[in-house]
Design a protein around this motif. Sequence first.
Motif, PDB file in Angstrom:
ATOM      1  N   VAL A 247      59.796   3.874  25.666  1.00 27.23           N
ATOM      2  CA  VAL A 247      59.455   2.543  25.148  1.00 27.23           C
ATOM      3  C   VAL A 247      60.349   2.245  23.954  1.00 27.23           C
ATOM      4  O   VAL A 247      60.921   3.152  23.338  1.00 27.23           O
ATOM      5  N   GLN A 248      60.443   0.967  23.623  1.00 23.72           N
ATOM      6  CA  GLN A 248      61.166   0.542  22.425  1.00 23.72           C
ATOM      7  C   GLN A 248      60.169   0.024  21.412  1.00 23.72           C
ATOM      8  O   GLN A 248      59.308  -0.805  21.734  1.00 23.72           O
ATOM      9  N   VAL A 249      60.284   0.531  20.177  1.00 27.50           N
ATOM     10  CA  VAL A 249      59.393   0.147  19.091  1.00 27.50           C
ATOM     11  C   VAL A 249      60.256  -0.265  17.913  1.00 27.50           C
ATOM     12  O   VAL A 249      61.035   0.550  17.404  1.00 27.50           O
ATOM     13  N   ALA A 250      60.145  -1.508  17.490  1.00 28.37           N
ATOM     14  CA  ALA A 250      60.951  -2.023  16.371  1.00 28.37           C
ATOM     15  C   ALA A 250      62.432  -1.759  16.595  1.00 28.37           C
ATOM     16  O   ALA A 250      63.163  -1.389  15.670  1.00 28.37           O
ATOM     17  N   GLY A 251      62.881  -1.920  17.841  1.00 32.44           N
ATOM     18  CA  GLY A 251      64.283  -1.739  18.174  1.00 32.44           C
ATOM     19  C   GLY A 251      64.711  -0.290  18.342  1.00 32.44           C
ATOM     20  O   GLY A 251      65.894  -0.026  18.532  1.00 32.44           O
ATOM     21  N   ARG A 252      63.783   0.648  18.299  1.00 32.82           N
ATOM     22  CA  ARG A 252      64.115   2.066  18.430  1.00 32.82           C
ATOM     23  C   ARG A 252      63.434   2.643  19.664  1.00 32.82           C
ATOM     24  O   ARG A 252      62.315   2.248  20.015  1.00 32.82           O
ATOM     25  N   ASP A 253      64.100   3.620  20.283  1.00 30.74           N
ATOM     26  CA  ASP A 253      63.546   4.262  21.478  1.00 30.74           C
ATOM     27  C   ASP A 253      62.582   5.368  21.085  1.00 30.74           C
ATOM     28  O   ASP A 253      62.809   6.117  20.127  1.00 30.74           O
ATOM     29  N   CYS A 254      61.509   5.495  21.858  1.00 31.76           N
ATOM     30  CA  CYS A 254      60.532   6.572  21.703  1.00 31.76           C
ATOM     31  C   CYS A 254      60.069   6.996  23.087  1.00 31.76           C
ATOM     32  O   CYS A 254      60.185   6.246  24.054  1.00 31.76           O
TER      33      CYS A 254
ATOM     34  N   ILE B  45      62.242  14.668  30.747  1.00 32.56           N
ATOM     35  CA  ILE B  45      62.921  15.010  29.498  1.00 32.56           C
ATOM     36  C   ILE B  45      62.667  16.473  29.163  1.00 32.56           C
ATOM     37  O   ILE B  45      61.756  17.117  29.709  1.00 32.56           O
ATOM     38  N   LEU B  46      63.462  17.000  28.266  1.00 35.90           N
ATOM     39  CA  LEU B  46      63.302  18.350  27.734  1.00 35.90           C
ATOM     40  C   LEU B  46      62.803  18.238  26.299  1.00 35.90           C
ATOM     41  O   LEU B  46      63.523  17.785  25.416  1.00 35.90           O
ATOM     42  N   LEU B  47      61.531  18.610  26.080  1.00 35.95           N
ATOM     43  CA  LEU B  47      60.933  18.518  24.752  1.00 35.95           C
ATOM     44  C   LEU B  47      61.428  19.655  23.874  1.00 35.95           C
ATOM     45  O   LEU B  47      61.364  20.822  24.252  1.00 35.95           O
ATOM     46  N   LYS B  48      61.920  19.312  22.688  1.00 41.21           N
ATOM     47  CA  LYS B  48      62.406  20.302  21.736  1.00 41.21           C
ATOM     48  C   LYS B  48      61.589  20.214  20.456  1.00 41.21           C
ATOM     49  O   LYS B  48      61.230  19.121  20.021  1.00 41.21           O
ATOM     50  N   PRO B  49      61.270  21.372  19.835  1.00 45.86           N
ATOM     51  CA  PRO B  49      60.544  21.339  18.557  1.00 45.86           C
ATOM     52  C   PRO B  49      61.412  20.763  17.458  1.00 45.86           C
ATOM     53  O   PRO B  49      62.648  20.699  17.571  1.00 45.86           O
TER      54      PRO B  49
ATOM     55  N   GLY C 118      70.584  10.981  27.582  1.00 41.05           N
ATOM     56  CA  GLY C 118      71.827  11.167  28.317  1.00 41.05           C
ATOM     57  C   GLY C 118      73.058  10.781  27.536  1.00 41.05           C
ATOM     58  O   GLY C 118      74.137  11.344  27.754  1.00 41.05           O
ATOM     59  N   ASP C 119      72.936   9.822  26.603  1.00 41.09           N
ATOM     60  CA  ASP C 119      74.095   9.402  25.806  1.00 41.09           C
ATOM     61  C   ASP C 119      74.229  10.186  24.505  1.00 41.09           C
ATOM     62  O   ASP C 119      75.015   9.808  23.629  1.00 41.09           O
ATOM     63  N   GLY C 120      73.442  11.274  24.355  1.00 41.00           N
ATOM     64  CA  GLY C 120      73.582  12.155  23.200  1.00 41.00           C
ATOM     65  C   GLY C 120      72.727  11.806  22.010  1.00 41.00           C
ATOM     66  O   GLY C 120      72.775  12.501  20.993  1.00 41.00           O
ATOM     67  N   ARG C 121      71.906  10.758  22.097  1.00 35.42           N
ATOM     68  CA  ARG C 121      71.052  10.393  20.968  1.00 35.42           C
ATOM     69  C   ARG C 121      69.789  11.248  20.959  1.00 35.42           C
ATOM     70  O   ARG C 121      69.256  11.592  22.005  1.00 35.42           O
ATOM     71  N   VAL C 122      69.299  11.560  19.757  1.00 32.08           N
ATOM     72  CA  VAL C 122      68.034  12.281  19.603  1.00 32.08           C
ATOM     73  C   VAL C 122      66.911  11.246  19.544  1.00 32.08           C
ATOM     74  O   VAL C 122      66.911  10.380  18.675  1.00 32.08           O
ATOM     75  N   VAL C 123      65.965  11.354  20.470  1.00 28.28           N
ATOM     76  CA  VAL C 123      64.876  10.388  20.578  1.00 28.28           C
ATOM     77  C   VAL C 123      63.561  11.119  20.321  1.00 28.28           C
ATOM     78  O   VAL C 123      63.312  12.181  20.903  1.00 28.28           O
TER      79      VAL C 123
END
Length: 793
Positions: free
Chosen positions: A527-534, A614-618, A636-641
């Motif tokens: 989802v997108q929240v305030a222009g950011r992905d979550c 997705i792969l959940l990371k601590p 996929g584009d290398g961003r941390v979400v």
Amino acid sequence: MGEAAGNARKPKERNGMGDTEALMRELLETFELEAQEHIGALATLLVALERENDKAEQARLVESVLRRAHTLKGAAHAVNLVTVAHGCQELESLLASLKRGEISLDLDLFDRLHRDIDAVAGEITSARESLTPPDAASAVTVGGLEPIAAADQAEPHDTSAGAEPTQAPFPEPLKERAPKVPPLASPSAEPAAHAPEAATAAPSARPAPRGPSDETVKVSARLLESLLLQSEELVSAKLSAALLHEEAAALAAELSARGGERLRAMESARKALKQAPMPQEKTLALLVEHGWQNEKALEGRLRHLEKGAEKNLRTLSGMVDPLLGELKKLHLLPFSSLAEPFFKMVRDLARQLDKEAELNCEGTELELDRRILAELKEPLLHLVRNMLDHGIETPAERRLAGKPEKGKLGIELKLKDANRAELTVSDDGCGIDLSQVREAASRLELASREALELTPDHELLQLIFESGVSTSKIVSSISGRGVGLAIVREALERLGGHVTVESARGTGTRFHLHFPLSFAMMRALQVQVAGRDCFLPAANVETSGRVAPDQVKRVENRDTVLLGGEVLALIPLSRLLGLSAPADPERVVSFVVLRAADRRIAFSVDQVVGVQEILLKPLGSQLSRVRNVAGGTVSGDGRVVPVLNVADLFRSAFADQAPSQPMGEPAPRAQAARLSVLVAEDSITSRTLLKNILEASGFRVRTAIDGLDALTQLKTEQFDVVVSDVEMPRMDGFQLTAAVRSDSRFAALPVILVTGLESRVDRERGIDVGASAYLVKSSFDQSGLIDVIRKLT
């Protein structure tokens, strides 16, 4: 020359000594793994023997136990562990007498057999600690069960969420006797040769048989974990390849969609070439024709790249998915590896509490990730101990209630779907007293007394998972501090699951633990929240939708939406995450409905993007706990979400609706900086130790040499709590407590009895005279004492 030769031999002799020690350590490590299998099997076989009534089956079980003890004795002799071998010899002699019919099976005999096995296990642990380096890596059996390290076998102490590691227990002066309940034995693998014994010992736990050609090898648990983590990292490469294929396909489709426009432009250019009178116009028409041809060629190349990207994605998926699947299988263990040690624990703890209880397990053949099993161990331990301590009644109480004298505990594992499971832990005890839950919740000011009276029973039951809520009349070394069930809830939330409870007064209690089967890989809704992905865990997403702004209604001073005939609270997700979102009253409101246990809330978002794996990371040690965030993932584009924590979102949502504390006004339960504690203890060693422990924690401490001295000081000085031993001259702890309770001035003064008397009769006497807590020295630690003092004050 002779001296030089002698000096030359010295290093070789030292190396020989080092090689001998290394060899001995290696032999002991091998022996310990084998011994764990035998010790676990012996405990399980004895529990099965105690429950068996058929004479022929009893004889077969006795023979199996005898052979196990004999094999363990031979292995101990091989590594020169004389004390272990001697213990096995005594055990073997006792079993041989039983086999010959010289002695009969009774409760005292079973108690002695279990004590002998625990003593042998203790000797093995002592031998290991004397030679094994502290940093030695643990090992697991691929295709078998994981031996648990000695540190994991220690009986856990209750801690609240985010608590520091448990401090060291009381030093030896306060340990007057060893605890009766042995530590939870580690689950152990059954060798193929003894498979029939294991099947007999635990009829409900039948692991899938291995083929005769299957072999097992022992590898480092650290290496196995590292391999799985590295294979999971390949998922990021697969996601990047998938994103590259999508972008190439989208660009090729865009160029293809412009084909008609290019064709019309080309026809116009050709007409212009025929009719153009000026050289410049002819040049322009030629440029248009060349551009059309180049764009067409570019489309062809993009189509070729798209097919190549698709092929690479299929190839990568065909390599990554099977590899990840096979490595996950290496981490699968039958649920029996976790459940089997509880048979002995239930038996021993019931004996300590002067109760009768037996445990039944179902679904133990199902396999789970060993990491999930490790997370379930502590919640299961807390639930079973709580049920035995103040769920299962005494035999006399059960007779009066028309129940069998022996209580029943049940553990059942079920698969709900392809990626979720449910673990049910139940008892047929007295059930949960809702009036005591209301009283405890009111005392902690979780809600007003009037609101608690109006709260439905099923919602009121969920309050037992709040830290500090306890229905026990007294705090003991087993339960009663009100944090065990809070630990259960937090452990399930760490797994991405939840826990619910149902109880009927007089008939029993059932806890339902819901959790995912996959530890790291998960399906999530972007989802997108305030222009950011979550990302939101898909397992908690019930539905999503969009409504017009005029369909959002204000009910009881909060936004709501009507969905399926039910009014749901609508809370902006951006507000809970502390993100600023510009108001746009004309836009359509997108929302996601999340479910946690039996609660549903709608959270408004900017946009619902879609579901993906997705792969959940601590978050790492620097950000080990961030409110509302469970972890992160690399897109996929290398961003941390960020991946959001649903349980935290619900708590934040309820806090968002609650009235805030006025600024400058003190918190309702704020405590004084220094509480005054009176310690009554006749032993100068124990008295000094308790005084130092409490003063180091910030308390003001006065001491008394016995109960009479303490009572005299109470009449001349004011104290917030009394900590007393029981066995003291002139006036013991029971008499002191009774004297305190008989004086109206001290009616509300908390009295904590810290003693070595651990029988049920002594604990009941402590309750009768009015003690606020009863702590056994042999199984309690200083952090627990401090927690109890703060809870009672």
